[in-house]
Motif scaffolding. Structure first.
Motif, PDB file in Angstrom:
ATOM      1  N   LYS A 316       6.879 -33.363  77.764  1.00  0.00           N
ATOM      2  CA  LYS A 316       6.666 -31.936  77.545  1.00  0.00           C
ATOM      3  C   LYS A 316       6.282 -31.263  78.919  1.00  0.00           C
ATOM      4  O   LYS A 316       6.640 -29.899  78.759  1.00  0.00           O
ATOM      5  CB  LYS A 316       5.204 -31.747  76.636  1.00  0.00           C
ATOM      6  N   THR A 317       5.731 -31.964  79.687  1.00  0.00           N
ATOM      7  CA  THR A 317       5.385 -31.184  80.930  1.00  0.00           C
ATOM      8  C   THR A 317       6.937 -31.093  81.629  1.00  0.00           C
ATOM      9  O   THR A 317       7.291 -29.754  82.375  1.00  0.00           O
ATOM     10  CB  THR A 317       4.445 -32.179  81.871  1.00  0.00           C
ATOM     11  N   LEU A 318       7.708 -31.872  81.666  1.00  0.00           N
ATOM     12  CA  LEU A 318       9.060 -31.723  82.384  1.00  0.00           C
ATOM     13  C   LEU A 318      10.006 -30.541  81.782  1.00  0.00           C
ATOM     14  O   LEU A 318      10.359 -29.692  82.273  1.00  0.00           O
ATOM     15  CB  LEU A 318       9.937 -33.067  82.411  1.00  0.00           C
ATOM     16  N   ALA A 319       9.612 -30.600  80.326  1.00  0.00           N
ATOM     17  CA  ALA A 319      10.332 -29.499  79.661  1.00  0.00           C
ATOM     18  C   ALA A 319       9.382 -27.860  79.912  1.00  0.00           C
ATOM     19  O   ALA A 319      10.395 -27.145  80.188  1.00  0.00           O
ATOM     20  CB  ALA A 319      10.055 -29.718  78.087  1.00  0.00           C
ATOM     21  N   LEU A 320       8.315 -28.019  80.347  1.00  0.00           N
ATOM     22  CA  LEU A 320       7.648 -26.882  80.418  1.00  0.00           C
ATOM     23  C   LEU A 320       8.277 -26.418  81.735  1.00  0.00           C
ATOM     24  O   LEU A 320       8.323 -25.255  82.041  1.00  0.00           O
ATOM     25  CB  LEU A 320       6.074 -27.151  80.763  1.00  0.00           C
ATOM     26  N   ARG A 328       6.715 -23.849  76.576  1.00  0.00           N
ATOM     27  CA  ARG A 328       5.432 -23.594  76.971  1.00  0.00           C
ATOM     28  C   ARG A 328       4.413 -23.717  75.627  1.00  0.00           C
ATOM     29  O   ARG A 328       3.081 -24.270  75.898  1.00  0.00           O
ATOM     30  CB  ARG A 328       5.409 -22.068  77.501  1.00  0.00           C
ATOM     31  N   ALA A 329       4.779 -23.085  74.390  1.00  0.00           N
ATOM     32  CA  ALA A 329       3.903 -23.203  73.450  1.00  0.00           C
ATOM     33  C   ALA A 329       3.726 -24.883  73.031  1.00  0.00           C
ATOM     34  O   ALA A 329       2.485 -25.117  72.549  1.00  0.00           O
ATOM     35  CB  ALA A 329       4.664 -22.648  72.183  1.00  0.00           C
ATOM     36  N   GLU A 330       4.653 -25.749  73.034  1.00  0.00           N
ATOM     37  CA  GLU A 330       4.608 -27.052  72.909  1.00  0.00           C
ATOM     38  C   GLU A 330       3.531 -27.743  73.857  1.00  0.00           C
ATOM     39  O   GLU A 330       2.572 -28.285  73.283  1.00  0.00           O
ATOM     40  CB  GLU A 330       5.796 -27.611  73.185  1.00  0.00           C
ATOM     41  N   THR A 336      -4.402 -28.337  74.698  1.00  0.00           N
ATOM     42  CA  THR A 336      -5.303 -27.768  73.945  1.00  0.00           C
ATOM     43  C   THR A 336      -5.754 -29.011  72.827  1.00  0.00           C
ATOM     44  O   THR A 336      -7.020 -29.445  72.958  1.00  0.00           O
ATOM     45  CB  THR A 336      -5.195 -26.588  73.133  1.00  0.00           C
ATOM     46  N   ALA A 337      -5.029 -29.478  72.060  1.00  0.00           N
ATOM     47  CA  ALA A 337      -5.354 -30.278  71.156  1.00  0.00           C
ATOM     48  C   ALA A 337      -5.887 -31.695  71.803  1.00  0.00           C
ATOM     49  O   ALA A 337      -7.005 -32.185  71.051  1.00  0.00           O
ATOM     50  CB  ALA A 337      -4.243 -30.813  70.278  1.00  0.00           C
TER      51      ALA A 337
END
Ligand SMILES: Nc1ncnc2c1ncn2[C@@H]1O[C@H](COP(=O)(O)OP(=O)(O)O)[C@@H](O)[C@H]1O
Ligand SMILES: [Mg+2]
Length: 344
Positions: A316-320, A328-330, A336-337
């Motif tokens: 998810k960080t690489l995608a960000l 970003r939303a993911e 947060t979760a």
């Protein structure tokens, strides 16, 4: 377990195939390019029978000494072949088996399957249809309820929850390291990028080590999980679900499966993540035949988030970093979760 009948090469010999289908005229083979990352190889077989009919099959060969998931989850027997061999297992009353035969020449194992191409969920980055999501979630809930705290979960050949949850984290428990593949380089790059964005305390809770994982899991119920509930590992038709790729099958909290499902299928979900979790809860309660009290459900829901983050927040960080609002939303959702789920 059914007796082993064949060596890998025999699985595709007309003489051997005749035992399954009757007299065989010929067999043609073609390499099957697949989206999997484990390192297994797949071939499509077209078997022509003497009566003129044809059967389409898929042969998957796994080298346990090289396969990424096998190495990282200590699969020494070929878990997928175990499932192929266990024809009468209750697993196959919860899900449909694609398996016709198997062979083992360790470190290689092979499984022969029906070709399920017509029923595969299309490999595209858009949501499933609602009925498809519900059908897959219901099948997982059936499996989890059937093996809830089952005595057979002690089987030594099943993966353990901490291996699964730590599969993409450098180990501190004597397991082979992540290694030098393209995937592991990406994983390390993703964790490094995450480290630059979150606090050391966050990273500490995320990469907490095998012992702390075992302690977390000890307070949760265990069941049989498929271990890789990626949409691409299922075929769906007429309300039934075929499940293949059992290499990560584990005795683990059901929440591991839910967390991995949410994380790995992020672009395929038909509902917000919270609603998918709620849906799974309802389906699980139906299958268990009793409601799960908040005190029982809430630790599972929190663990699902932790498991999803531990296995895929690197990605998810690489995608960000690659950009885009959805990424970003993911990322925001998981960070947060995870913070909320680790605090409680
Ligand atoms: N029995 C099958 N019928 C049709 N396609 C299959 C079958 N088994 C595997 N595939 C295809 O190959 C892909 C990878 O197979 P899988 O067994 O999941 O291997 P991996 O361990 O590499 O993920 C699947 O996602 C699917 O597209
Ligand atoms: Mg797969």
């Amino acid at each position: 377990m059914a007796p082993q009948l064949a060596r890998i090469a025999e699985l595709t010999e007309p003489r051997h195939l005749a035992r399954l289908f009757g007299p065989v005229q010929g067999v043609t083979r073609a390499t099957l390019a697949t989206p999997g990352f484990s390192g297994a190889t797949h071939e499509r077989l077209t078997v022509t029978l003497r009566d003129g009919r044809t059967r389409a099959l898929v042969l998957k060969t796994i080298d346990l000494s090289r396969d990424f998931t096998a190495v990282r989850t200590l699969d020494r027997v070929g878990r997928e072949a175990r499932f192929a061999a266990a024809r009468r297992s209750a697993v196959w009353r919860m899900l449909r088996s694609p398996y016709l035969d198997w062979a083992s020449e360790r470190p290689r194992v092979a499984v022969l399957m029906e070709d399920l191409t017509d029923h595969l969920l299309p490999d595209v980055r858009r949501p499933l249809e609602r009925w498809q999501e519900d059908t897959v979630l219901a099948a997982l809930a059936r499996l989890h309820a059937r093996y809830w705290q089952h005595p057979g979960l002690g089987a030594p050949w099943l993966a353990r929850a901490e291996h699964l949850e730590g599969m993409l984290i450098e180990s501190d428990d004597g397991r082979p390291p992540l290694g030098g593949s393209v995937l592991s380089d990406r994983v390390r790059q993703g964790w490094a990028a995450l480290r630059d964005r979150v606090s050391p305390a966050f990273m500490g809770r995320l990469h907490c080590g095998a012992q702390a994982l075992r302690a977390e899991h000890a307070s949760l119920p265990r069941t049989l999980v498929h271990g890789d509930a990626k949409v691409a590992n299922f075929a769906v038709a007429r309300g039934e679900v075929w499940a293949f790729d059992w290499a990560c099958a584990s005795a683990a909290p059901p929440s591991h499966e839910l967390g991995w499902y949410l994380a790995v299928n992020a672009s395929r979900l038909t509902r917000p993540k919270e609603a998918v979790m709620e849906r799974y809860r309802v389906l699980l309660e139906e299958q268990l035949g009793a409601p799960l009290a908040e005190a029982a459900w809430s630790p599972l829901a929190r663990h699902a988030v932790r498991a999803g983050a531990r296995t895929l927040l690197w990605s998810k960080t690489l995608a960000l970093e690659a950009g885009g609002q959805a990424a970003r939303a993911e990322w925001d959702w998981w960070v947060t979760a995870f913070e909320q789920a680790s605090r409680a």
